[in-house]
Design a protein around this motif. Structure first.
Motif, PDB file in Angstrom:
ATOM      1  N   VAL A 195       0.777  -1.511  -0.093  1.00 25.66           N
ATOM      2  CA  VAL A 195       0.117  -0.034  -0.169  1.00 25.66           C
ATOM      3  C   VAL A 195       0.891   1.150  -0.651  1.00 25.66           C
ATOM      4  CG1 VAL A 195      -1.354   1.349   1.436  1.00 25.66           C
ATOM      5  CG2 VAL A 195      -1.648  -1.141   0.901  1.00 25.66           C
ATOM      6  N   SER A 196       1.862   1.324   0.671  1.00 24.22           N
ATOM      7  CA  SER A 196       3.102   2.450   1.200  1.00 24.22           C
ATOM      8  C   SER A 196       3.665   3.036  -0.359  1.00 24.22           C
ATOM      9  CB  SER A 196       4.331   1.979   1.562  1.00 24.22           C
ATOM     10  OG  SER A 196       5.097   0.656   1.234  1.00 24.22           O
ATOM     11  N   GLU A 197       3.720   0.905  -1.559  1.00 23.04           N
ATOM     12  CA  GLU A 197       4.109   2.213  -2.848  1.00 23.04           C
ATOM     13  C   GLU A 197       3.346   2.379  -3.380  1.00 23.04           C
ATOM     14  OE1 GLU A 197       7.562  -1.385  -3.661  1.00 23.04           O
ATOM     15  OE2 GLU A 197       4.992  -2.316  -3.461  1.00 23.04           O
ATOM     16  N   LEU A 198       2.327   1.857  -3.133  1.00 22.40           N
ATOM     17  CA  LEU A 198       1.145   2.490  -4.197  1.00 22.40           C
ATOM     18  C   LEU A 198       0.152   3.887  -4.019  1.00 22.40           C
ATOM     19  CD1 LEU A 198      -1.973   0.972  -5.745  1.00 22.40           C
ATOM     20  CD2 LEU A 198      -2.685   1.246  -4.067  1.00 22.40           C
ATOM     21  N   LYS A 199       0.856   4.033  -2.761  1.00 21.96           N
ATOM     22  CA  LYS A 199       0.725   5.754  -2.616  1.00 21.96           C
ATOM     23  C   LYS A 199       1.980   6.904  -2.804  1.00 21.96           C
ATOM     24  CE  LYS A 199      -1.994   5.266   1.843  1.00 21.96           C
ATOM     25  NZ  LYS A 199      -1.804   5.684   3.392  1.00 21.96           N
ATOM     26  N   SER A 200       3.238   5.641  -3.062  1.00 22.47           N
ATOM     27  CA  SER A 200       4.375   6.746  -3.163  1.00 22.47           C
ATOM     28  C   SER A 200       4.874   7.352  -4.321  1.00 22.47           C
ATOM     29  CB  SER A 200       5.395   5.968  -3.279  1.00 22.47           C
ATOM     30  OG  SER A 200       5.482   5.238  -4.352  1.00 22.47           O
ATOM     31  N   ASP A 201       5.390   8.835  -4.501  1.00 26.21           N
ATOM     32  CA  ASP A 201       5.069   9.250  -6.295  1.00 26.21           C
ATOM     33  C   ASP A 201       6.000   8.185  -6.665  1.00 26.21           C
ATOM     34  OD1 ASP A 201       4.150  10.789  -5.023  1.00 26.21           O
ATOM     35  OD2 ASP A 201       5.797  12.342  -4.290  1.00 26.21           O
ATOM     36  N   LYS A 202       7.036   6.786  -7.118  1.00 28.70           N
ATOM     37  CA  LYS A 202       7.378   6.443  -7.697  1.00 28.70           C
ATOM     38  C   LYS A 202       7.218   6.133  -8.731  1.00 28.70           C
ATOM     39  CE  LYS A 202       9.715   3.165  -3.573  1.00 28.70           C
ATOM     40  NZ  LYS A 202       9.407   2.257  -3.645  1.00 28.70           N
ATOM     41  N   ARG A 203       7.964   6.289 -10.348  1.00 32.02           N
ATOM     42  CA  ARG A 203       7.299   6.047 -11.782  1.00 32.02           C
ATOM     43  C   ARG A 203       8.055   5.174 -12.171  1.00 32.02           C
ATOM     44  NH1 ARG A 203       3.781   9.811 -11.891  1.00 32.02           N
ATOM     45  NH2 ARG A 203       3.743   8.871 -14.222  1.00 32.02           N
ATOM     46  N   ILE A 204       7.451   4.132 -11.753  1.00 39.35           N
ATOM     47  CA  ILE A 204       7.760   2.624 -12.224  1.00 39.35           C
ATOM     48  C   ILE A 204       7.053   1.919 -13.237  1.00 39.35           C
ATOM     49  CG2 ILE A 204      10.350   2.093 -11.530  1.00 39.35           C
ATOM     50  CD1 ILE A 204       9.000   0.332  -9.893  1.00 39.35           C
ATOM     51  N   VAL A 228       0.370   2.057 -12.694  1.00 41.98           N
ATOM     52  CA  VAL A 228      -0.813   1.388 -13.456  1.00 41.98           C
ATOM     53  C   VAL A 228      -1.843   1.194 -12.428  1.00 41.98           C
ATOM     54  CG1 VAL A 228      -2.173  -0.195 -14.392  1.00 41.98           C
ATOM     55  CG2 VAL A 228      -0.213   0.898 -15.916  1.00 41.98           C
ATOM     56  N   PRO A 229      -0.982   0.707 -11.369  1.00 36.66           N
ATOM     57  CA  PRO A 229      -2.312   0.410 -10.001  1.00 36.66           C
ATOM     58  C   PRO A 229      -2.420   1.629  -9.481  1.00 36.66           C
ATOM     59  CG  PRO A 229       0.181  -1.417  -9.766  1.00 36.66           C
ATOM     60  CD  PRO A 229      -0.046  -0.294 -11.275  1.00 36.66           C
ATOM     61  N   ARG A 230      -1.191   2.545  -9.268  1.00 40.50           N
ATOM     62  CA  ARG A 230      -1.914   3.192  -8.920  1.00 40.50           C
ATOM     63  C   ARG A 230      -3.039   4.530  -9.551  1.00 40.50           C
ATOM     64  NH1 ARG A 230       2.798   6.662  -8.761  1.00 40.50           N
ATOM     65  NH2 ARG A 230       3.280   4.447  -7.384  1.00 40.50           N
ATOM     66  N   GLN A 231      -3.008   4.548 -10.990  1.00 38.41           N
ATOM     67  CA  GLN A 231      -3.968   4.807 -11.059  1.00 38.41           C
ATOM     68  C   GLN A 231      -5.284   4.054 -11.213  1.00 38.41           C
ATOM     69  OE1 GLN A 231      -2.161   5.500 -14.857  1.00 38.41           O
ATOM     70  NE2 GLN A 231      -1.881   7.898 -14.881  1.00 38.41           N
ATOM     71  N   ILE A 232      -5.302   2.984 -11.558  1.00 42.97           N
ATOM     72  CA  ILE A 232      -6.480   2.305 -10.952  1.00 42.97           C
ATOM     73  C   ILE A 232      -7.144   2.122 -10.147  1.00 42.97           C
ATOM     74  CG2 ILE A 232      -7.644  -0.105 -10.900  1.00 42.97           C
ATOM     75  CD1 ILE A 232      -5.607  -1.202 -12.928  1.00 42.97           C
ATOM     76  N   ALA A 233      -6.289   2.923  -8.895  1.00 46.57           N
ATOM     77  CA  ALA A 233      -6.783   2.680  -7.491  1.00 46.57           C
ATOM     78  C   ALA A 233      -7.130   3.894  -7.288  1.00 46.57           C
ATOM     79  CB  ALA A 233      -5.835   2.776  -6.413  1.00 46.57           C
ATOM     80  N   ILE A 234      -7.114   5.132  -8.026  1.00 44.69           N
ATOM     81  CA  ILE A 234      -7.568   6.463  -8.035  1.00 44.69           C
ATOM     82  C   ILE A 234      -8.613   6.602  -8.350  1.00 44.69           C
ATOM     83  CG2 ILE A 234      -7.621   9.193  -8.704  1.00 44.69           C
ATOM     84  CD1 ILE A 234      -4.181   7.996  -7.927  1.00 44.69           C
ATOM     85  N   TYR A 235      -8.785   5.866 -10.146  1.00 41.96           N
ATOM     86  CA  TYR A 235      -9.561   5.851 -10.964  1.00 41.96           C
ATOM     87  C   TYR A 235     -11.095   4.928 -10.084  1.00 41.96           C
ATOM     88  CZ  TYR A 235     -13.897   4.464 -14.248  1.00 41.96           C
ATOM     89  OH  TYR A 235     -14.148   3.876 -15.045  1.00 41.96           O
ATOM     90  N   ILE A 236     -10.878   4.136  -8.990  1.00 44.86           N
ATOM     91  CA  ILE A 236     -11.775   3.591  -8.300  1.00 44.86           C
ATOM     92  C   ILE A 236     -12.425   3.724  -6.965  1.00 44.86           C
ATOM     93  CG2 ILE A 236     -12.498   0.872  -7.154  1.00 44.86           C
ATOM     94  CD1 ILE A 236     -10.831  -0.320  -8.382  1.00 44.86           C
ATOM     95  N   CYS A 237     -11.848   5.080  -6.885  1.00 48.24           N
ATOM     96  CA  CYS A 237     -11.423   5.247  -5.663  1.00 48.24           C
ATOM     97  C   CYS A 237     -12.994   6.489  -6.500  1.00 48.24           C
ATOM     98  CB  CYS A 237     -10.998   6.699  -4.737  1.00 48.24           C
ATOM     99  SG  CYS A 237      -9.491   4.952  -3.702  1.00 48.24           S
TER     100      CYS A 237
END
Ligand code: ADP
Ligand code: MG
Length: 435
Positions: free
Chosen positions: A359-368, A373-382
């Motif tokens: 979860v911490s990686e999901l919230k991070s700013d790392k751009r790999i 992609v998971p981060r954007q999906i999570a934001i979209y679903i939120c």
């Protein structure tokens, strides 16, 4: 007329003759149904049982007959024969009621990945009954289209061959009729009726679980039909092995043929069903509204239809066109219920688990890419499933700004529109959230 018994949806009334039955049906059936539903608050089917034809009458007439000269006797015999024939005809008529719902056809059924197999198998059986797939066993959850499909098989065969002897039976009705036949000593009639069928459709076999006499009778019916190469179609809410209280011998027979499942529909199939139903009702249902309903509903298509009907009724009663904001308003108690409990944290956790990241990686700013992609999906679903605003979502994703969140949502929306595999991934995650 006598009250003989009732099931969840049927009331059985005893009548002295078929003439009486016809008379009551013509004159009073609507009234009786109305009165029953007024008293019980729901509607019932009415079934009539004709009391035993009086054999005494025939014996009484005998001495008189015997006194007649033989030519007269022959005439009498002929007349008796005619009467018998009439009776047979009437019986046939009574037996031939296929009991199908004409609305449930292949044309009105929307096929998609979730029901493709059962749909294709049903069509194969309808086109060539009793050849390859006998019995056909269709199983799937409530409201996924089992009853619709078996009726479609029956309707298709009947349309091609109006003389085909077809019967649709719920297991419950099968049981009730059997019990009544036992009670009125009409088992032979009961058995013969089933054994004459070309196609027997038995819905919701799981209902027979634990009902031994019914299973026994059905077993013999099954064997008789199977041996004379007649098609049998059975539905259930479970795979045969998973129906507790189903006798082994029946179970193994169901496995002789083809077992086809129906899975819960994905969003696209739900949208397609909504579109089809609204077309059938000649109502304009905009795409965004169809999507809103499809996403808000669970997998039960009956419930989905219920939503559509509610929306259509609202639109028609207020004289407005259906719009997304109207749908949100009309469905607020039904749809919010489901999404209300989903939080940003739950979404983060589910998405992280799905992609096997932290979860911490999901919230991070790392751009790999494996994180972006998971981060954007999570934001979209939120955005989609919670009431959180863009800034609130940004806050919960490590303090990202508003425009990053909007960008993520747009990015995902775009990809969803063109990439089916991607869509399936997002759908998968969404499903996990709802279970
Ligand atoms: P089940 O018997 O599996 O509980 P039903 O066959 O009664 O489900 O289906 C419930 C309702 O949903 C019916 O009105 C049926 O017409 C509709 N339905 C289910 N699946 C589909 C489909 N694929 N296309 C169109 N309508 C469907
Ligand atoms: Mg059903």
């Amino acid at each position: 007329m006598k009250f003989l018994g009732a099931t969840i949806d049927t009331i059985v009334l005893g009548v002295p003759s078929s003439f009486f039955q016809k008379w009551v049906t013509d004159k009073y059936l609507a009234m009786i149904k109305e009165a029953i539903s007024a008293v019980n608050g729901k509607s019932y089917q009415i079934e009539f049982h004709i009391a035993e034809e009086k054999p005494e009458a025939a014996t009484e007439a005998k001495p008189e007959k015997e006194a007649k000269p033989s030519r007269e006797k022959d005439k009498d015999k002929d007349r008796d024969k005619d009467k018998e024939k009439e009776k047979d005809k009437e019986k046939d008529k009574k037996e031939l009621v296929p009991n199908l719902n004409p609305k449930y056809t292949f044309e009105s059924f929307v096929s998609g990945p979730s029901n493709q197999f059962a749909y294709a198998a049903s069509q194969a059986v309808a086109n060539k009954p009793a050849t390859n797939y006998n019995p056909l066993f269709i199983y799937g959850g409530v409201g996924l289209g089992k009853t619709h499909l078996v009726n479609a098989i029956g309707n298709h065969i009947l349309a091609k061959n109006p003389k085909a002897k077809i019967c649709y039976y719920s297991s419950e009705k099968f049981m009730n009729e059997m019990i009544n036949s036992l009670r009125y000593k009409k088992m032979d009639e009961f058995r013969n009726k089933f054994r004459k069928m070309d196609l027997l459709l038995i819905d919701d076999i799981q209902f027979m679980a634990g009902k031994e006499a019914t299973q026994e009778e059905f077993f013999h019916t099954f064997n008789a039909l199977y041996e004379s190469h007649k098609q049998i179609v059975v539905t259930s809410d479970k795979f045969p092995k998973d129906i507790p209280g189903l006798e082994e011998r029946l179970r193994s027979r169901f496995e002789w043929g083809l077992i086809a499942d129906i899975q819960p529909p994905g969003i696209e199939t739900k949208v397609a069903i909504l579109k089809k139903k609204s077309d059938m009702h000649a109502v304009n249902l905009p795409d965004d509204v169809a999507l809103f309903l499809a996403e808000g509903a669970n997998s039960n298509i009956r419930e989905l239809e219920g939503m559509l009907i509610r929306l259509e009724a609202f639109a028609s009663l207020t004289g407005q066109e259906i719009t997304l904001s109207m749908a949100r308003e009309v469905m607020k108690d039904i749809i919010v219920e489901k999404t209300r409990d989903i939080t940003v944290e739950m979404i983060q956790k589910t998405v992280a688990e799905h992609f096997r990241i932290k979860v911490s990686e999901l919230k991070s700013d790392k751009r790999i890419k494996t994180l972006v992609v998971p981060r954007q999906i999570a934001i979209y679903i939120c955005r989609e499933l919670t009431k959180a605003s863009y800034p609130e979502i940004g806050e919960k994703f490590g303090g990202k700004d508003h425009s990053t969140i909007i960008h993520s949502v747009k990015k995902i929306e775009k990809q969803l529109a063109g990439d089916d595999e991607f869509k399936a991934t997002v759908e998968d995650i969404r499903k996990k959230l709802f279970t």
